[in-house]
Design a protein around this motif. Structure first.
Motif, PDB file in Angstrom:
ATOM      1  N   VAL A 192      -3.989   5.448  -2.631  1.00  0.00           N
ATOM      2  CA  VAL A 192      -3.669   6.224  -3.889  1.00  0.00           C
ATOM      3  C   VAL A 192      -4.630   7.474  -4.181  1.00  0.00           C
ATOM      4  CG1 VAL A 192      -3.811   5.910  -6.658  1.00  0.00           C
ATOM      5  CG2 VAL A 192      -3.031   4.208  -4.939  1.00  0.00           C
ATOM      6  N   ILE A 193      -5.932   7.521  -3.937  1.00  0.00           N
ATOM      7  CA  ILE A 193      -6.708   8.552  -4.109  1.00  0.00           C
ATOM      8  C   ILE A 193      -6.087   9.946  -3.255  1.00  0.00           C
ATOM      9  CG2 ILE A 193      -9.051   9.454  -3.802  1.00  0.00           C
ATOM     10  CD1 ILE A 193      -9.977   6.534  -4.424  1.00  0.00           C
ATOM     11  N   ARG A 194      -5.795   9.523  -2.280  1.00  0.00           N
ATOM     12  CA  ARG A 194      -5.319  10.344  -1.142  1.00  0.00           C
ATOM     13  C   ARG A 194      -3.939  10.985  -1.716  1.00  0.00           C
ATOM     14  NH1 ARG A 194      -7.295   7.181   3.236  1.00  0.00           N
ATOM     15  NH2 ARG A 194      -4.885   6.435   3.495  1.00  0.00           N
ATOM     16  N   ALA A 195      -3.248  10.490  -2.585  1.00  0.00           N
ATOM     17  CA  ALA A 195      -1.875  10.702  -2.944  1.00  0.00           C
ATOM     18  C   ALA A 195      -1.916  11.814  -3.921  1.00  0.00           C
ATOM     19  CB  ALA A 195      -1.084   9.489  -3.264  1.00  0.00           C
TER      20      ALA A 195
ATOM     21  N   ILE B  93       0.703  -1.324  -0.068  1.00  0.00           N
ATOM     22  CA  ILE B  93       0.101  -0.050  -0.245  1.00  0.00           C
ATOM     23  C   ILE B  93       0.954   1.168  -0.090  1.00  0.00           C
ATOM     24  CG2 ILE B  93      -1.697   1.236   1.318  1.00  0.00           C
ATOM     25  CD1 ILE B  93      -2.957  -1.504   2.194  1.00  0.00           C
ATOM     26  N   ASP B  94       1.992   1.321   0.917  1.00  0.00           N
ATOM     27  CA  ASP B  94       2.550   2.467   0.790  1.00  0.00           C
ATOM     28  C   ASP B  94       3.369   2.952  -0.443  1.00  0.00           C
ATOM     29  OD1 ASP B  94       3.324   4.721   2.758  1.00  0.00           O
ATOM     30  OD2 ASP B  94       5.384   4.040   2.554  1.00  0.00           O
ATOM     31  N   HIS B  95       4.007   1.679  -1.069  1.00  0.00           N
ATOM     32  CA  HIS B  95       4.712   1.795  -2.261  1.00  0.00           C
ATOM     33  C   HIS B  95       3.552   2.467  -3.398  1.00  0.00           C
ATOM     34  CE1 HIS B  95       7.853  -1.260  -1.043  1.00  0.00           C
ATOM     35  NE2 HIS B  95       7.750  -0.209  -0.183  1.00  0.00           N
ATOM     36  N   MET B  96       2.336   2.011  -3.357  1.00  0.00           N
ATOM     37  CA  MET B  96       1.527   2.376  -4.333  1.00  0.00           C
ATOM     38  C   MET B  96       1.178   3.778  -4.107  1.00  0.00           C
ATOM     39  SD  MET B  96       0.512   0.203  -6.565  1.00  0.00           S
ATOM     40  CE  MET B  96      -1.066   0.746  -7.128  1.00  0.00           C
ATOM     41  N   ARG B  97       1.077   4.256  -2.831  1.00  0.00           N
ATOM     42  CA  ARG B  97       0.895   5.380  -2.522  1.00  0.00           C
ATOM     43  C   ARG B  97       1.895   6.569  -2.924  1.00  0.00           C
ATOM     44  NH1 ARG B  97       2.982   8.897   1.132  1.00  0.00           N
ATOM     45  NH2 ARG B  97       4.000   7.268   2.053  1.00  0.00           N
ATOM     46  N   LYS B  98       3.420   6.177  -2.640  1.00  0.00           N
ATOM     47  CA  LYS B  98       4.483   6.790  -3.014  1.00  0.00           C
ATOM     48  C   LYS B  98       4.623   6.825  -4.714  1.00  0.00           C
ATOM     49  CE  LYS B  98       7.487   6.048   0.828  1.00  0.00           C
ATOM     50  NZ  LYS B  98       8.204   5.037   1.446  1.00  0.00           N
ATOM     51  N   SER B  99       4.218   5.836  -5.435  1.00  0.00           N
ATOM     52  CA  SER B  99       4.515   5.693  -6.758  1.00  0.00           C
ATOM     53  C   SER B  99       3.269   6.654  -7.425  1.00  0.00           C
ATOM     54  CB  SER B  99       4.118   4.265  -7.235  1.00  0.00           C
ATOM     55  OG  SER B  99       3.040   3.744  -7.168  1.00  0.00           O
ATOM     56  N   ALA B 100       2.277   6.733  -6.941  1.00  0.00           N
ATOM     57  CA  ALA B 100       1.105   7.715  -7.208  1.00  0.00           C
ATOM     58  C   ALA B 100       1.451   9.103  -7.130  1.00  0.00           C
ATOM     59  CB  ALA B 100      -0.265   7.405  -6.565  1.00  0.00           C
ATOM     60  N   GLU B 101       2.276   9.366  -6.223  1.00  0.00           N
ATOM     61  CA  GLU B 101       2.745  10.830  -6.192  1.00  0.00           C
ATOM     62  C   GLU B 101       3.774  10.952  -7.104  1.00  0.00           C
ATOM     63  OE1 GLU B 101       4.363  10.865  -2.151  1.00  0.00           O
ATOM     64  OE2 GLU B 101       2.437  11.071  -1.231  1.00  0.00           O
ATOM     65  N   ILE B 102       4.623  10.242  -7.427  1.00  0.00           N
ATOM     66  CA  ILE B 102       5.754  10.260  -8.481  1.00  0.00           C
ATOM     67  C   ILE B 102       4.987  10.468  -9.679  1.00  0.00           C
ATOM     68  CG2 ILE B 102       7.634   9.229  -9.943  1.00  0.00           C
ATOM     69  CD1 ILE B 102       8.165   7.485  -6.913  1.00  0.00           C
ATOM     70  N   ALA B 103       3.886   9.530 -10.026  1.00  0.00           N
ATOM     71  CA  ALA B 103       3.329   9.576 -11.528  1.00  0.00           C
ATOM     72  C   ALA B 103       2.405  11.024 -11.765  1.00  0.00           C
ATOM     73  CB  ALA B 103       2.207   8.435 -11.497  1.00  0.00           C
ATOM     74  N   THR B 104       2.141  11.444 -10.469  1.00  0.00           N
ATOM     75  CA  THR B 104       1.293  12.955 -10.678  1.00  0.00           C
ATOM     76  C   THR B 104       2.331  14.081 -11.049  1.00  0.00           C
ATOM     77  OG1 THR B 104      -0.221  12.069  -8.752  1.00  0.00           O
ATOM     78  CG2 THR B 104      -0.265  14.378  -9.316  1.00  0.00           C
ATOM     79  N   GLN B 105       3.358  13.596 -10.785  1.00  0.00           N
ATOM     80  CA  GLN B 105       4.432  14.959 -11.244  1.00  0.00           C
ATOM     81  C   GLN B 105       4.864  15.025 -12.601  1.00  0.00           C
ATOM     82  OE1 GLN B 105       8.072  13.872  -8.885  1.00  0.00           O
ATOM     83  NE2 GLN B 105       6.934  14.180  -7.034  1.00  0.00           N
ATOM     84  N   VAL B 106       4.384  13.763 -13.332  1.00  0.00           N
ATOM     85  CA  VAL B 106       4.501  14.050 -14.869  1.00  0.00           C
ATOM     86  C   VAL B 106       3.311  14.431 -15.606  1.00  0.00           C
ATOM     87  CG1 VAL B 106       6.318  12.240 -14.943  1.00  0.00           C
ATOM     88  CG2 VAL B 106       4.134  11.420 -15.620  1.00  0.00           C
ATOM     89  N   ASN B 107       2.262  14.887 -14.750  1.00  0.00           N
ATOM     90  CA  ASN B 107       1.103  15.450 -15.244  1.00  0.00           C
ATOM     91  C   ASN B 107       0.186  14.604 -16.214  1.00  0.00           C
ATOM     92  OD1 ASN B 107      -0.892  17.708 -15.137  1.00  0.00           O
ATOM     93  ND2 ASN B 107       0.043  18.484 -16.877  1.00  0.00           N
ATOM     94  N   PRO B 108      -0.159  13.491 -15.868  1.00  0.00           N
ATOM     95  CA  PRO B 108      -0.952  12.799 -16.549  1.00  0.00           C
ATOM     96  C   PRO B 108      -2.602  13.221 -16.409  1.00  0.00           C
ATOM     97  CG  PRO B 108      -0.588  11.445 -14.832  1.00  0.00           C
ATOM     98  CD  PRO B 108       0.338  12.507 -14.638  1.00  0.00           C
ATOM     99  N   ASP B 109      -3.376  12.578 -17.252  1.00  0.00           N
ATOM    100  CA  ASP B 109      -4.811  13.162 -16.894  1.00  0.00           C
ATOM    101  C   ASP B 109      -5.374  12.192 -15.838  1.00  0.00           C
ATOM    102  OD1 ASP B 109      -5.489  15.152 -19.458  1.00  0.00           O
ATOM    103  OD2 ASP B 109      -4.231  13.517 -20.323  1.00  0.00           O
TER     104      ASP B 109
END
Length: 330
Positions: A130-133, A78-94
């Motif tokens: 993931v939603i919170r991240a 779970i924690d790794h998914m949260r962190k990866s969502a934060e990383i993915a958000t930085q590249v600005n997908p939709d």
């Protein structure tokens, strides 16, 4: 109009499935050209992103013309998914998509992908994290259940909607089925008709013709369909489905010259994105699909697979153009 939060996708959108080793930017480019309304990256390992693995990082590459584009993540922690969502958000997908559907052994047996269908409470917690991240819409792709005895996707749909996912794509097979047998959309239709469900529900599995897409649209009332394997080497399926749904008429199949031109575009982008050696090597899996149905094509496929420079491949494709121009393709 089908919408994922504020993303407008049209009346009955065509989604390109995230496919490992297939739906990279070069492949997505030719699908976008032919009418894909929403596309996803190949699935990306949350572990790989956190470790900054080069292969996982490269899969974050997205381009403006691809929009709307989603980044798909998978993992078992779970924690790794949260962190990866934060990383993915930085590249600005939709949007961010979570993979709870991949059935392959080295994913599911490590507690990721479809394995989460065996642990709904953990799936809910992971999705919440993931939603919170991220501020982006979060969507989910999953299957009917782990096996025939545990088709729990109706419960999954309600529980994930209740915590805030923005759309759900359901593949009409269980994990145990892998990709065998016929996809069963019955439960997908039941979820769409559930009065509690208000998010878009997309169907996936065996959409390989315009006729089937329209029949499933009418029978199961889904908000759109996701196309996977049928698009490999045949990105025209998106425009063909759209045309058939709009007009009731079948489009003529792509000409040989169109096949050659799209194959060249795919190859060119592959080389620009991955470099000469990898770009040429990874295109080899696509040639037989682009020219499926042409009699006596095998010698040309062998030459294409053995060619090591863009110029060689271009010359062979030009020869194919000349040689098979008047062939009838099935």
């Amino acid at each position: 109009m089908t919408k994922i939060r504020n993303i407008e996708l049209g009346d009955f959108p065509m989604l390109l499935a995230p496919m490992e080793d297939v739906s990279d930017p070069p492949f997505r480019a030719v699908c976008k050209d032919n009418g894909a309304d929403l596309m996803y990256t190949e699935f990306i390992s949350s572990e790989g992103l956190i470790r900054d693995a080069a292969k996982s990082r490269q899969k974050l590459d997205i381009f403006e013309y691809e929009r709307p584009i989603g980044i798909q993540l998978f993992g078992s922690e779970i924690d790794h998914m949260r962190k990866s969502a934060e990383i993915a958000t930085q590249v600005n997908p939709d949007l961010i998509d979570i993979n709870y559907g991949c059935p392959v052994k080295n994913v599911a047996c490590r507690g990721a992908g479809a394995a989460l269908l065996q642990d709904i409470p953990k799936m809910v917690k992971m999705t919440e994290a993931v939603i919170r991240a991220t501020h982006l819409p979060v969507t989910v792709k999953t299957r009917l259940g782990w096996d025939d005895a545990t088709k729990n996707v109706p419960e999954v749909a309600e529980r994930l909607q209740d915590i805030g996912i923005a759309a759900l794509t359901i593949h009409g097979r269980t994990r145990v089925q892998m990709y065998k047998g016929v996809a069963d959309w019955t439960l997908i239709g039941e979820i769409k008709k559930n009065p509690r469900i208000h998010i878009p529900i997309f169907g996936n599995g065996d959409i390989d013709s315009p006729e089937k897409a329209l029949a499933y649209k009418n029978q199961y009332s889904v908000d759109g369909v996701m196309v996977g394997r049928a698009s490999i080497g045949y990105p025209w399926i998106f425009r063909e489905i759209k045309h058939f749904i709009t007009t009731g008429e079948k489009l003529a199949p792509p000409t040989l010259q169109e096949r050659v031109d799209v194959c060249k575009k795919h190859l060119d982008f592959s080389i620009r994105w991955k470099g000469d050696k990898t770009g040429i090597f990874e295109m080899r899996r696509h040639y037989s699909n682009y020219f499926k149905g042409i009699d006596h094509f095998k010698p040309y496929r062998m030459r294409l697979v053995e060619a090591s420079t863009y110029e060689e491949i271009e010359a062979i494709l030009d020869e194919v153009s000349e040689k098979f121009m008047h062939s009838v393709m099935s």
